[in-house]
Design an enzyme around this catalytic site. Structure first.
Site, PDB file in Angstrom:
ATOM      1  N   PHE A  94       0.819  -1.218   0.000  1.00  0.00           N
ATOM      2  CA  PHE A  94       0.000   0.000   0.000  1.00  0.00           C
ATOM      3  C   PHE A  94       0.854   1.271   0.000  1.00  0.00           C
ATOM      4  CE2 PHE A  94      -3.449  -2.702   2.057  1.00  0.00           C
ATOM      5  CZ  PHE A  94      -4.247  -2.729   0.922  1.00  0.00           C
ATOM      6  N   THR A  95       1.875   1.327   0.862  1.00  0.00           N
ATOM      7  CA  THR A  95       2.690   2.546   0.953  1.00  0.00           C
ATOM      8  C   THR A  95       3.521   2.744  -0.305  1.00  0.00           C
ATOM      9  OG1 THR A  95       2.812   2.270   3.351  1.00  0.00           O
ATOM     10  CG2 THR A  95       4.334   3.830   2.363  1.00  0.00           C
ATOM     11  N   ASP A 151       8.717  -5.402  -6.818  1.00  0.00           N
ATOM     12  CA  ASP A 151       8.442  -6.326  -5.715  1.00  0.00           C
ATOM     13  C   ASP A 151       9.053  -7.687  -6.044  1.00  0.00           C
ATOM     14  OD1 ASP A 151       7.298  -7.480  -3.306  1.00  0.00           O
ATOM     15  OD2 ASP A 151       5.832  -5.863  -3.376  1.00  0.00           O
ATOM     16  N   ASN A 210      10.233  -0.188   8.695  1.00  0.00           N
ATOM     17  CA  ASN A 210      10.407  -0.168  10.152  1.00  0.00           C
ATOM     18  C   ASN A 210      11.183  -1.376  10.659  1.00  0.00           C
ATOM     19  OD1 ASN A 210       9.261   2.242  11.188  1.00  0.00           O
ATOM     20  ND2 ASN A 210       7.226   1.501  10.652  1.00  0.00           N
ATOM     21  N   HIS A 247      11.473   7.182  15.646  1.00  0.00           N
ATOM     22  CA  HIS A 247      10.077   7.043  15.222  1.00  0.00           C
ATOM     23  C   HIS A 247       9.411   6.094  16.201  1.00  0.00           C
ATOM     24  CE1 HIS A 247       6.686   7.037  12.586  1.00  0.00           C
ATOM     25  NE2 HIS A 247       6.828   5.801  12.173  1.00  0.00           N
TER      26      HIS A 247
END
EC number: 1.1.1.37
Length: 312
Positions: free
Chosen positions: A15-16, A36, A125, A180
């Site tokens: 999605f991002t 991907d 992340n 973060h």
């Protein structure tokens, strides 16, 4: 020979990544390659084609390619990394770190092979540690490896402040330091609405609540979605950084940058105020911090270092 358009590759077509690719094309910043893994090549091609078919309606000229072949990324000006796994129930943070580090290292080797002069922007992340892993694997100078979290965290802070004051978000500025996550440090003293310090406009208890909501901003969306995490605002934040670099705008943006003594810390990637332009990281801006802010930042640094201990 005519001037060619800039080229941006986005690694990770979730999605991002897909939203970042679309926004980058829509703003006519560059031609875009969305990458991907081979198992997801057809869905990646499908997303790229879908975006391309939006271009006549939206009125933008940009080539959008979906692929699993890194050769298609050759000569990219910027490579954005959103690839990686999300933390699943029952998964330890260490497992997440180890898995995503392996992904970062393999992706980075491909980036270096095909786009040795590019600037890399990392979103995966835990982003402070992942940006460090990419920096180490790439061998690039620190100016060309940066991470995104502060633009997003600041955007969340600005959104909540604008809601509180019933003002345009355009008139609200803010700054978020540190890692973060729960240990980020929103710098309220350096935050304004129409040039007026926020502390004079919002009572302390309300401001504290906004700061706390900003810290938990990602989690709030995860809880509401029930499955998955935020992607519109993260993608918009990445696109803002991409635009600042490609247009050499020299924007003052909070960015995850490699510290070499700034703010009293070194050998670590951390969110700090920076100037972002055509060379990537143009400058780290050092602000005067209060003792309380310094303590908060040190706590943030410790959190990042704890994650980095898991890195190979």
């Amino acid at each position: 020979m005519g001037k060619t358009r800039s080229k941006v590759s986005v690694i990770g077509a979730g999605f991002t990544g897909a939203t970042t690719a679309f926004l980058t094309a829509q703003k006519e910043l560059a031609d875009v390659v969305l990458v991907d893994i081979p198992q997801l090549e057809n869905p990646t091609k499908g997303k790229a084609l879908d975006m391309l078919e939006a271009s006549p309606v939206q009125g933008f000229d940009a080539k959008i390619t979906g692929t699993s072949n890194y050769e298609d990324t050759a000569g990219s000006d910027i490579v954005v990394i959103t690839a990686g796994i999300a933390r699943k129930p029952g998964m330890s943070r260490d497992d997440l770190v180890s898995t995503n580090e392996k992904i970062m290292r393999s992706v980075t080797r491909e980036i270096v092979k095909y786009s040795p002069d590019c600037i890399i922007v990392v979103l995966t992340n835990p982003v402070d540690a992942m940006t460090y892993a990419v920096y180490k694997e790439s061998g690039f100078p620190k100016e060309r490896v940066i991470g995104q979290s502060g633009v997003l965290d600041t955007a969340r802070f600005r959104t909540f402040v604008a809601e509180e004051l019933n003002l345009s978000v355009k008139d609200v500025t803010g700054f978020v330091l540190g890692g973060h996550g729960d240990d980020m440090v929103p710098l309220v003293r350096y935050s304004y609405a129409g040039g007026i310090p926020l502390e004079t406009l919002i009572p302390k208890d309300r401001l504290d609540a906004i700061v706390e909501r900003t810290r938990k901003g990602g989690g709030e969306i995860v809880n509401l979605l029930g499955n998955g995490s935020a992607y519109y605002a993260p993608a918009a934040s990445l696109t803002e950084m991409v635009e600042a670099i490609l247009k050499d705008q020299r924007r003052v943006l909070p960015t995850i940058a490699y510290l070499e003594g700034e703010y009293g810390h070194e050998g670590i990637y951390l969110g700090v105020p920076t100037i972002i332009g055509g060379n990537g990281l143009e400058q780290i801006i050092e602000l005067e911090l209060t003792d309380y802010e310094k303590a908060q930042l040190s706590k943030s640094v410790e959190s990042v270092k704890n994650v980095m201990k898991v890195l190979s």
